[in-house]
Design a protein around this motif. Sequence first.
Motif, mmCIF file in Angstrom:
data_model
loop_
_atom_site.group_PDB
_atom_site.id
_atom_site.type_symbol
_atom_site.label_atom_id
_atom_site.label_comp_id
_atom_site.label_asym_id
_atom_site.label_seq_id
_atom_site.Cartn_x
_atom_site.Cartn_y
_atom_site.Cartn_z
ATOM 1 N N GLY A 1 -3.107 29.567 47.294
ATOM 2 C CA GLY A 1 -4.703 29.597 47.576
ATOM 3 C C GLY A 1 -5.182 28.545 46.756
ATOM 4 O O GLY A 1 -6.458 28.575 46.359
ATOM 5 N N ILE A 2 -4.857 27.208 46.534
ATOM 6 C CA ILE A 2 -5.433 26.311 46.186
ATOM 7 C C ILE A 2 -6.606 25.707 46.825
ATOM 8 O O ILE A 2 -7.889 25.407 46.428
ATOM 9 N N GLU B 1 -12.670 18.420 33.826
ATOM 10 C CA GLU B 1 -12.225 19.111 32.592
ATOM 11 C C GLU B 1 -11.128 18.141 32.014
ATOM 12 O O GLU B 1 -10.469 17.605 32.523
ATOM 13 N N GLU B 2 -10.850 18.498 30.495
ATOM 14 C CA GLU B 2 -9.858 17.819 29.899
ATOM 15 C C GLU B 2 -8.877 19.001 30.338
ATOM 16 O O GLU B 2 -8.548 19.918 29.845
ATOM 17 N N ALA B 3 -7.660 18.336 30.957
ATOM 18 C CA ALA B 3 -6.243 19.108 31.223
ATOM 19 C C ALA B 3 -5.199 18.354 31.163
ATOM 20 O O ALA B 3 -5.299 17.077 31.479
ATOM 21 N N ALA B 4 -3.895 18.999 31.047
ATOM 22 C CA ALA B 4 -2.676 18.170 31.447
ATOM 23 C C ALA B 4 -2.449 17.663 32.706
ATOM 24 O O ALA B 4 -3.019 18.114 33.638
ATOM 25 N N PRO B 5 -2.033 16.475 32.941
ATOM 26 C CA PRO B 5 -1.880 16.159 34.351
ATOM 27 C C PRO B 5 -1.178 16.774 35.290
ATOM 28 O O PRO B 5 -1.374 17.024 36.452
ATOM 29 N N GLU B 6 -0.005 17.627 34.686
ATOM 30 C CA GLU B 6 0.725 18.663 35.534
ATOM 31 C C GLU B 6 -0.034 19.862 36.011
ATOM 32 O O GLU B 6 0.612 20.475 36.890
ATOM 33 N N THR B 7 -1.044 20.144 35.395
ATOM 34 C CA THR B 7 -1.745 21.442 35.540
ATOM 35 C C THR B 7 -2.785 21.183 37.008
ATOM 36 O O THR B 7 -3.175 20.257 37.353
ATOM 37 N N LEU B 8 -3.310 22.468 37.345
ATOM 38 C CA LEU B 8 -3.962 22.517 38.503
ATOM 39 C C LEU B 8 -5.298 21.575 38.095
ATOM 40 O O LEU B 8 -5.945 20.924 38.899
ATOM 41 N N GLN B 9 -5.674 21.814 36.931
ATOM 42 C CA GLN B 9 -7.106 21.311 36.580
ATOM 43 C C GLN B 9 -7.031 19.826 36.280
ATOM 44 O O GLN B 9 -7.723 18.865 36.860
ATOM 45 N N MET C 1 -6.774 18.385 39.725
ATOM 46 C CA MET C 1 -8.213 18.340 40.165
ATOM 47 C C MET C 1 -8.936 16.835 39.431
ATOM 48 O O MET C 1 -9.782 16.353 40.279
ATOM 49 N N ARG C 2 -8.716 16.757 38.270
ATOM 50 C CA ARG C 2 -9.321 15.386 37.524
ATOM 51 C C ARG C 2 -8.901 14.354 38.526
ATOM 52 O O ARG C 2 -9.622 13.364 38.587
ATOM 53 N N ALA C 3 -7.684 14.211 38.569
ATOM 54 C CA ALA C 3 -7.162 13.129 39.287
ATOM 55 C C ALA C 3 -7.845 12.702 40.675
ATOM 56 O O ALA C 3 -8.098 11.817 41.004
ATOM 57 N N GLN C 4 -8.010 13.814 41.333
ATOM 58 C CA GLN C 4 -8.798 13.715 42.858
ATOM 59 C C GLN C 4 -10.182 13.275 42.689
ATOM 60 O O GLN C 4 -10.684 12.332 43.292
ATOM 61 N N THR C 5 -11.059 13.517 41.339
ATOM 62 C CA THR C 5 -12.039 13.314 41.069
ATOM 63 C C THR C 5 -12.229 11.789 40.688
ATOM 64 O O THR C 5 -13.121 10.877 41.058
ATOM 65 N N GLU C 6 -11.273 11.378 39.946
ATOM 66 C CA GLU C 6 -11.271 9.988 39.357
ATOM 67 C C GLU C 6 -10.960 9.102 40.692
ATOM 68 O O GLU C 6 -11.645 7.826 40.656
ATOM 69 N N ALA C 7 -10.158 9.560 41.567
ATOM 70 C CA ALA C 7 -9.963 8.792 42.874
ATOM 71 C C ALA C 7 -11.399 8.716 43.579
ATOM 72 O O ALA C 7 -11.325 7.436 44.058
ATOM 73 N N ALA C 8 -12.097 9.502 43.680
ATOM 74 C CA ALA C 8 -13.557 9.574 44.169
ATOM 75 C C ALA C 8 -14.449 8.655 43.524
ATOM 76 O O ALA C 8 -14.983 7.624 44.309
ATOM 77 N N THR D 1 -15.368 24.103 43.518
ATOM 78 C CA THR D 1 -14.967 23.023 44.557
ATOM 79 C C THR D 1 -13.476 22.405 44.064
ATOM 80 O O THR D 1 -13.383 22.088 42.779
ATOM 81 N N ARG D 2 -12.607 21.982 44.528
ATOM 82 C CA ARG D 2 -11.415 21.493 44.039
ATOM 83 C C ARG D 2 -11.068 20.144 44.602
ATOM 84 O O ARG D 2 -10.671 19.214 43.991
ATOM 85 N N ASP D 3 -11.032 20.025 46.039
ATOM 86 C CA ASP D 3 -10.938 18.864 46.770
ATOM 87 C C ASP D 3 -12.247 18.104 46.939
ATOM 88 O O ASP D 3 -13.002 18.265 46.764
#
Length: 477
Positions: free
Chosen positions: A238-239, A61-69, A72-79, A37-39
């Motif tokens: 393919g995101i 996951e812990e990752a830099a904001p500009e990476t794909l992960q 994805m983290r930003a989308q989850t925090e918005a949810a 799951t990504r979105d």
Amino acid sequence: MSFTVAIVGRPNVGKSTLFNRLVGKKLALVDDTPGVTRDRRPGDARLIDLKFRIIDTAGLEEAAPETLQGRMRAQTEAAIDEADLSLFVVDAKMGLTPVDQALADMLRRKGKPVVLVANKSEARGSDGGFYDSFTLGLGEPTAISAEHGQGMLDLRDAIVAAIGEERAYPEEDEAVTDVDLRDEAAAEGVEKDDDYEPEYDETKPLRVAIVGRPNAGKSTLINRFLGEDRLLTGPEAGITRDSISVEWDWKGRTIKMFDTAGMRRKAKVQEKLEKLSVADGLRAIRFAETVVIVFDATIPFEKQDLQIVDLVLREGRAAVLAFNKWDLIEDPQAVLAELREKTERLLPQARGIRAVPVSGQTGRGLDKLMQSVIETDRTWNRRISTAKLNRWLDAQQTQHPPPAVSGRRLKLKYMTQVKARPPGFMISCTRPDALPESYIRYLTNGLRNDFNLPGVPIRIHFKAADNPFASKAKKRR
């Protein structure tokens, strides 16, 4: 729905399995691979007697904001910010990890109610992971098995205790309005033959699927329509994996739009996860009303583009072409003329299909694209009276009579429209099996031109006329 719940946790703890269990359908893709799951995917959940809106999210996951992960983290925090309550899912079988502890700290900082869920508790040796989850400081965990449906009553009680009975069971429960795409399609039947032409309903909600090759800009296009970063985007191909639905209003009309995974050539699709993503996209095509096929204007009309258009038309959907990334074209007029010529030449089965240059980055052409979608849907729903069709059929036969086969001329006697969506016609004739393909194409092109049916599939079925003397011949035998 009375309240909204977000399912959060690290990758591969069973969030999407729990989401499917709560909505009662296999909407979210599920695989053993971490990070499927990504979105964020919304749905209407029912748990025993409890109804609420639920959001499936990507694994944190812990990752830099500009990476794909990181995106994805930003989308989850918005949810999480959107939801009233979070279901924090941990893997009781594998036990806790430092990522779980970091996520627990983040959820505490949000200051919203949290229900700790210990999934996979049916597994042997899961007791250790269950008791370890007490150390997260989020209260007593609820032991469940999302795959087998165990512990759902305890989960219901935990949600009610966290959100409060007044929120969980409002006096006047809201009616469910978000009908799933796959259920609506079952309601479509063959329409009755009428001699009138009904008016097009401008207020009816419209289902639109966005399809195309990977990295054509489908998610970016939808985000521009919505005016927010609702879907995950980026330079990586393919995101998108799941077919995600979003709703918005365009000039007072509700549009339910489905983002789909990019479709590569069948020979290149080897991994199981990509096969699941493509299958989910095909279901979106099958049950949508209008399909927008997104082309990359810098490299248009690849073989896969043409195959996607052909697939959409064979499914009987209304199709519109969108030439995306138009902001990268240096000579727009020359390129547009070339694209129109190629459209007519390479897509003869969709003669007159509407094609619009757009830019998901700048927003250029989006209103024109939506207007083309509405006009195409209007054509797709078109119904022509039987009287008009029979006058037209007589004129066509006078202008170009059916050929003679084995010395006997074929006769087309009667014509009627048996369905719309897409327009389907029945012609009563002698020896339908002997009618050549060239004459069928002649009738199809005539219908398209004379009744203004550009760019939509046209189905013509031929039926042998009833012989009134057939019963008498049998008696003589």
